[in-house]
Write a protein that holds these residues in place. Structure first.
Motif, PDB file in Angstrom:
ATOM      1  N   VAL A   1       0.871  -1.178   0.000  1.00  0.00           N
ATOM      2  CA  VAL A   1       0.000   0.000   0.000  1.00  0.00           C
ATOM      3  C   VAL A   1       0.905   1.224   0.000  1.00  0.00           C
ATOM      4  CG1 VAL A   1      -1.934  -1.138   1.181  1.00  0.00           C
ATOM      5  CG2 VAL A   1      -0.187   0.041   2.539  1.00  0.00           C
TER       6      VAL A   1
ATOM      7  N   ALA B   1      -4.853   3.298   4.482  1.00  0.00           N
ATOM      8  CA  ALA B   1      -5.192   1.865   4.565  1.00  0.00           C
ATOM      9  C   ALA B   1      -5.872   1.565   5.892  1.00  0.00           C
ATOM     10  CB  ALA B   1      -3.937   1.018   4.386  1.00  0.00           C
TER      11      ALA B   1
ATOM     12  N   TRP C   1       4.547  -1.362   8.150  1.00  0.00           N
ATOM     13  CA  TRP C   1       3.514  -2.352   7.831  1.00  0.00           C
ATOM     14  C   TRP C   1       2.479  -2.407   8.949  1.00  0.00           C
ATOM     15  CZ3 TRP C   1       2.979  -6.217  11.401  1.00  0.00           C
ATOM     16  CH2 TRP C   1       4.086  -6.559  12.177  1.00  0.00           C
TER      17      TRP C   1
ATOM     18  N   LEU D   1      -0.238  -5.388   5.299  1.00  0.00           N
ATOM     19  CA  LEU D   1      -0.107  -4.284   4.358  1.00  0.00           C
ATOM     20  C   LEU D   1       1.237  -3.609   4.599  1.00  0.00           C
ATOM     21  CD1 LEU D   1      -3.118  -4.996   4.664  1.00  0.00           C
ATOM     22  CD2 LEU D   1      -3.626  -2.606   4.352  1.00  0.00           C
TER      23      LEU D   1
END
Length: 138
Positions: free
Chosen positions: A11, A17, A36, A48
């Motif tokens: 992402v 996100a 992440w 992600l």
């Protein structure tokens, strides 16, 4: 205990996100660092990571539609699918393919919708009257 699925992907913005997966989709956030974040994606693990999302194109032919490839998604029973569609609409989600019924009256009848997360990763959510129809032959 059943096995769980794990998917890790890129992402471009962890905050966006988090708002999407946590806020719009209602997923519970797990562990994270500054590069992440993990989410409980309806019983499965998404990781992600900051980076460039995978390239996609609408090349997957399903019936008379071209769907984004690759994509990942979720299969829900119909009431949960309907609630998800309403939640996405209420959040102003731009659908790649609007929620609709696919294969009406046939084995494998399903409702489906395609949309992307804020970083462009395509997601499909399918709905079935019974999950036993998931693998019904066409």
């Amino acid at each position: 205990m059943a096995s769980l699925f794990h998917l890790a992907f890129h992402v471009t913005d962890l905050d966006a996100a988090r708002r999407f997966y946590g806020g719009v989709l209602g997923c519970t956030e797990g562990r994270s660092t500054d590069t992440w974040v993990d989410f409980d994606f309806f019983g499965h693990q998404l990781s992600l990571h900051l980076g460039t999302p995978f390239a996609t194109s609408r090349t997957g032919r399903v019936g008379d539609q071209l769907v984004p490839m690759p994509h990942f998604g979720l299969v829900l029973e119909l009431p949960q699918w309907q609630a998800m569609a309403e939640r996405l609409r209420a959040a102003g989600t731009a659908f790649i393919i609007e929620p609709h019924l696919r294969y009406p009256g046939q084995p494998g009848e399903q409702w489906t919708m395609f949309f992307s997360d804020p970083c462009g990763n395509p997601i499909e959510v399918k709905g079935f009257r019974s999950l036993q129809g998931l693998y019904a032959p066409q």
